[in-house]
Design a protein around this motif. Structure first.
Motif, PDB file in Angstrom:
ATOM      1  N   VAL A 200     -33.466  54.867  77.358  1.00 37.88           N
ATOM      2  CA  VAL A 200     -34.285  54.901  78.583  1.00 37.88           C
ATOM      3  C   VAL A 200     -35.342  53.797  78.554  1.00 37.88           C
ATOM      4  N   PHE A 201     -35.282  52.926  77.547  1.00 36.34           N
ATOM      5  CA  PHE A 201     -36.171  51.769  77.430  1.00 36.34           C
ATOM      6  C   PHE A 201     -37.653  52.183  77.430  1.00 36.34           C
ATOM      7  N   CYS A 202     -37.942  53.230  76.655  1.00 37.27           N
ATOM      8  CA  CYS A 202     -39.318  53.718  76.571  1.00 37.27           C
ATOM      9  C   CYS A 202     -40.183  52.841  75.671  1.00 37.27           C
ATOM     10  N   GLY A 203     -39.554  52.070  74.788  1.00 42.06           N
ATOM     11  CA  GLY A 203     -40.286  51.174  73.906  1.00 42.06           C
ATOM     12  C   GLY A 203     -40.797  51.813  72.630  1.00 42.06           C
ATOM     13  N   ARG A 204     -40.436  53.065  72.366  1.00 41.76           N
ATOM     14  CA  ARG A 204     -40.907  53.721  71.148  1.00 41.76           C
ATOM     15  C   ARG A 204     -40.387  53.003  69.896  1.00 41.76           C
ATOM     16  N   CYS A 205     -39.187  52.498  69.969  1.00 40.56           N
ATOM     17  CA  CYS A 205     -38.602  51.807  68.809  1.00 40.56           C
ATOM     18  C   CYS A 205     -39.370  50.529  68.510  1.00 40.56           C
ATOM     19  N   VAL A 206     -39.763  49.809  69.565  1.00 38.85           N
ATOM     20  CA  VAL A 206     -40.534  48.576  69.390  1.00 38.85           C
ATOM     21  C   VAL A 206     -41.865  48.881  68.717  1.00 38.85           C
ATOM     22  N   GLU A 207     -42.524  49.949  69.164  1.00 42.02           N
ATOM     23  CA  GLU A 207     -43.808  50.341  68.587  1.00 42.02           C
ATOM     24  C   GLU A 207     -43.666  50.770  67.138  1.00 42.02           C
ATOM     25  N   ALA A 208     -42.521  51.385  66.795  1.00 35.42           N
ATOM     26  CA  ALA A 208     -42.323  51.905  65.441  1.00 35.42           C
ATOM     27  C   ALA A 208     -41.969  50.818  64.432  1.00 35.42           C
ATOM     28  N   CYS A 209     -41.509  49.681  64.910  1.00 34.74           N
ATOM     29  CA  CYS A 209     -41.063  48.610  64.005  1.00 34.74           C
ATOM     30  C   CYS A 209     -42.237  47.745  63.577  1.00 34.74           C
ATOM     31  N   ASP A 210     -42.589  47.802  62.295  1.00 37.96           N
ATOM     32  CA  ASP A 210     -43.734  47.024  61.806  1.00 37.96           C
ATOM     33  C   ASP A 210     -43.364  45.580  61.517  1.00 37.96           C
ATOM     34  N   ARG A 211     -42.097  45.203  61.742  1.00 42.24           N
ATOM     35  CA  ARG A 211     -41.657  43.827  61.508  1.00 42.24           C
ATOM     36  C   ARG A 211     -41.391  43.075  62.805  1.00 42.24           C
ATOM     37  N   GLY A 212     -41.541  43.737  63.937  1.00 39.04           N
ATOM     38  CA  GLY A 212     -41.276  43.067  65.209  1.00 39.04           C
ATOM     39  C   GLY A 212     -39.829  42.652  65.357  1.00 39.04           C
ATOM     40  N   ALA A 213     -38.916  43.439  64.787  1.00 38.18           N
ATOM     41  CA  ALA A 213     -37.500  43.073  64.774  1.00 38.18           C
ATOM     42  C   ALA A 213     -36.752  43.515  66.027  1.00 38.18           C
ATOM     43  N   ILE A 214     -37.408  44.301  66.901  1.00 38.97           N
ATOM     44  CA  ILE A 214     -36.730  44.815  68.094  1.00 38.97           C
ATOM     45  C   ILE A 214     -37.413  44.292  69.355  1.00 38.97           C
ATOM     46  N   GLU A 215     -36.614  43.823  70.286  1.00 37.66           N
ATOM     47  CA  GLU A 215     -37.111  43.400  71.591  1.00 37.66           C
ATOM     48  C   GLU A 215     -36.303  44.096  72.677  1.00 37.66           C
ATOM     49  N   ILE A 216     -36.977  44.540  73.743  1.00 35.65           N
ATOM     50  CA  ILE A 216     -36.262  45.147  74.861  1.00 35.65           C
ATOM     51  C   ILE A 216     -36.608  44.413  76.147  1.00 35.65           C
ATOM     52  N   ASP A 217     -35.646  44.367  77.032  1.00 36.31           N
ATOM     53  CA  ASP A 217     -35.820  43.769  78.352  1.00 36.31           C
ATOM     54  C   ASP A 217     -35.425  44.840  79.370  1.00 36.31           C
ATOM     55  N   ALA A 219     -35.806  44.890  82.580  1.00 33.04           N
ATOM     56  CA  ALA A 219     -35.194  44.357  83.792  1.00 33.04           C
ATOM     57  C   ALA A 219     -33.691  44.136  83.606  1.00 33.04           C
ATOM     58  N   LYS A 220     -33.329  43.594  82.448  1.00 33.88           N
ATOM     59  CA  LYS A 220     -31.917  43.325  82.179  1.00 33.88           C
ATOM     60  C   LYS A 220     -31.228  44.492  81.477  1.00 33.88           C
ATOM     61  N   ARG A 221     -32.024  45.530  81.109  1.00 38.25           N
ATOM     62  CA  ARG A 221     -31.519  46.682  80.366  1.00 38.25           C
ATOM     63  C   ARG A 221     -30.790  46.238  79.101  1.00 38.25           C
ATOM     64  N   GLU A 222     -31.521  45.442  78.306  1.00 34.72           N
ATOM     65  CA  GLU A 222     -30.980  44.920  77.046  1.00 34.72           C
ATOM     66  C   GLU A 222     -31.925  45.229  75.893  1.00 34.72           C
ATOM     67  N   LEU A 223     -31.360  45.429  74.730  1.00 32.84           N
ATOM     68  CA  LEU A 223     -32.116  45.601  73.486  1.00 32.84           C
ATOM     69  C   LEU A 223     -31.530  44.678  72.434  1.00 32.84           C
ATOM     70  N   ASP A 224     -32.391  43.968  71.734  1.00 33.09           N
ATOM     71  CA  ASP A 224     -31.937  43.019  70.713  1.00 33.09           C
ATOM     72  C   ASP A 224     -32.594  43.339  69.375  1.00 33.09           C
ATOM     73  N   ILE A 225     -31.790  43.382  68.328  1.00 31.98           N
ATOM     74  CA  ILE A 225     -32.289  43.627  66.968  1.00 31.98           C
ATOM     75  C   ILE A 225     -32.123  42.357  66.151  1.00 31.98           C
ATOM     76  N   ASN A 226     -33.225  41.854  65.622  1.00 32.75           N
ATOM     77  CA  ASN A 226     -33.202  40.677  64.766  1.00 32.75           C
ATOM     78  C   ASN A 226     -33.044  41.156  63.328  1.00 32.75           C
ATOM     79  N   PHE A 227     -31.818  41.059  62.803  1.00 31.52           N
ATOM     80  CA  PHE A 227     -31.544  41.586  61.464  1.00 31.52           C
ATOM     81  C   PHE A 227     -32.187  40.752  60.371  1.00 31.52           C
ATOM     82  N   HIS A 228     -32.660  39.558  60.721  1.00 31.15           N
ATOM     83  CA  HIS A 228     -33.408  38.764  59.747  1.00 31.15           C
ATOM     84  C   HIS A 228     -34.678  39.497  59.333  1.00 31.15           C
ATOM     85  N   ASP A 229     -35.349  40.117  60.305  1.00 29.50           N
ATOM     86  CA  ASP A 229     -36.618  40.798  60.030  1.00 29.50           C
ATOM     87  C   ASP A 229     -36.444  42.279  59.720  1.00 29.50           C
TER      88      ASP A 229
END
Length: 376
Positions: A200-217, A219-229
């Motif tokens: 539902v793109f609430c952003g809880r996952c982004v807030e929980a990630c202390d490495r900034g590895a998750i980004e959500i959009d 508008a485009k209904r997309e979620l991206d995980i940067n496995f480097h971080d």
């Protein structure tokens, strides 16, 4: 250094030569370049060179990076190869890297030999080799590496978000192939699955990630995980109220290690093992790779230089030398903290760097058992 071979598979130990960065007296010969020179004298470079052209594979960095291998070490190696009858040249992947190498002090004048692009001026001199591992189907290897009769693999040791550690294996597996192959190797990463329908793109996952590895959009209904971080801490999984994130495999990053090991085996398969030398420089050991085009503080004090004909032994010895108790506080990016894990790099990235060694050993590229021979 303590004996690190306990618990490793019984096999004949490989020799790893080591020169410490510690300086016992105010003499040039007591410093690290002097010790590298003496290590090279202990090796049969004439048998490796056989009066042929000798590629020295390096990563020449980019951007504002200043912690790659210093030209003094390269010139020391070049001179030793020339003294052994070889005709050395420094080689890195893309022509664009060679074009900007002078900005970091790498020129034919400072190194004492030519600097060439492994794929030619148009990055088009490629040799395609078929492989089969999960989604990885082929490797496009730069021709100047594949065509060479021998090889010196000269690597700068550092941390790496995707695999925890970058050294001799990464210098070959990622540095000797075209960008399409690099992309295919990175595509092996993963371990977290996202259910787009449940999110539902609430952003809880982004807030929980202390490495900034998750980004959500949204508008485009997309979620991206940067496995480097990503360090696979599962905080995002726990935080998601919709259960849209699940951990499919806590060790999924190991597929990237396996892919790099396969690429390394394929590349080294074009050489007589007796005509390959691996050298790791353990100075300016930063938390991220030189490919970022920037430098950050060293996470441990300088250690020295190691050399071996056995890539597995060399990588094992290098990792063993990076000890958690020598970690320098304040050298991680803001907000990053040491986590759980046995090795310092695992504490930083949540990924076991020895998995890279185990993958190389499973591919028959050497032994993790080694004898460290210190050269004063």
């Amino acid at each position: 250094m303590a004996d690190r071979n306990a618990g490793r598979a019984a096999a004949k130990a490989a020799t790893v030569f080591f020169g410490s960065s510690k300086v016992a007296r105010p003499s040039a010969e007591a410093t690290l370049p002097g010790k590298l020179r003496r290590i090279l004298q202990r090796l049969d470079l004439a048998a490796l060179c056989q009066k042929d052209r000798v590629p020295i594979k390096m990563h020449l960095g980019g951007g504002l990076g200043y912690t790659t291998i210093h030209p003094v070490f390269v010139r020391t190696l070049v001179q030793a190869i020339q003294d052994a009858g070889g005709r050395p040249f420094v080689v890195d992947g893309y022509f664009g890297t060679i074009e900007s190498a002078a900005q970091r002090g790498y020129t034919a004048e400072t190194l004492g030999c030519p600097i060439v692009a492994a794929g030619g001026v148009y990055d088009s001199h490629l040799v395609t080799k078929k492989v089969r591992y999960r989604t990885l189907r082929q490797l496009e290897i730069f021709g100047a590496i594949w065509d060479a009769p021998c090889l010196v693999n000269f690597s700068h040791v550092k941390g790496h978000g995707d695999c925890a550690y970058g050294g001799a294996c990464k210098n070959l597996a990622m540095g000797c192939v075209h960008g399409r192959t690099r992309g295919a190797l990175h595509a092996l990463e993963g371990g977290l699955e996202w259910d787009a329908e449940a999110c539902v793109f609430c952003g809880r996952c982004v807030e929980a990630c202390d490495r900034g590895a998750i980004e959500i959009d949204k508008a485009k209904r997309e979620l991206d995980i940067n496995f480097h971080d990503c360090r696979f801490c599962r905080h995002c999984v726990v935080a998601c109220p919709q259960k849209a994130l699940t951990m499919s495999d806590r060790t999924h990053f190991r597929h990237f290690h396996e892919g790099m090991a396969l690429a390394t085996k394929t590349i080294l398969g074009s050489f007589d093992p007796r005509r390959v030398l691996h050298i790791n420089l353990l100075t300016n050991i930063t938390m991220i790779c030189d490919c970022w085009g920037l430098s950050c503080p060293s996470i441990v004090p300088d250690i020295g230089v190691m050399a071996s004909h056995d890539i597995v032994a060399l990588e094992t010895a290098s990792l063993d030398a990076i000890e958690a108790e020598n970690f320098i506080p304040g050298t991680l990016f803001r907000g990053w903290k040491l986590g759980e894990g046995g090795h310092l790099l695992e504490k930083i990235f949540g990924k076991d760097p020895y998995e890279q060694v185990r993958a190389l050993e499973r591919r028959g590229l050497g032994t993790s058992r080694y004898t460290l021979t210190e050269v004063q």
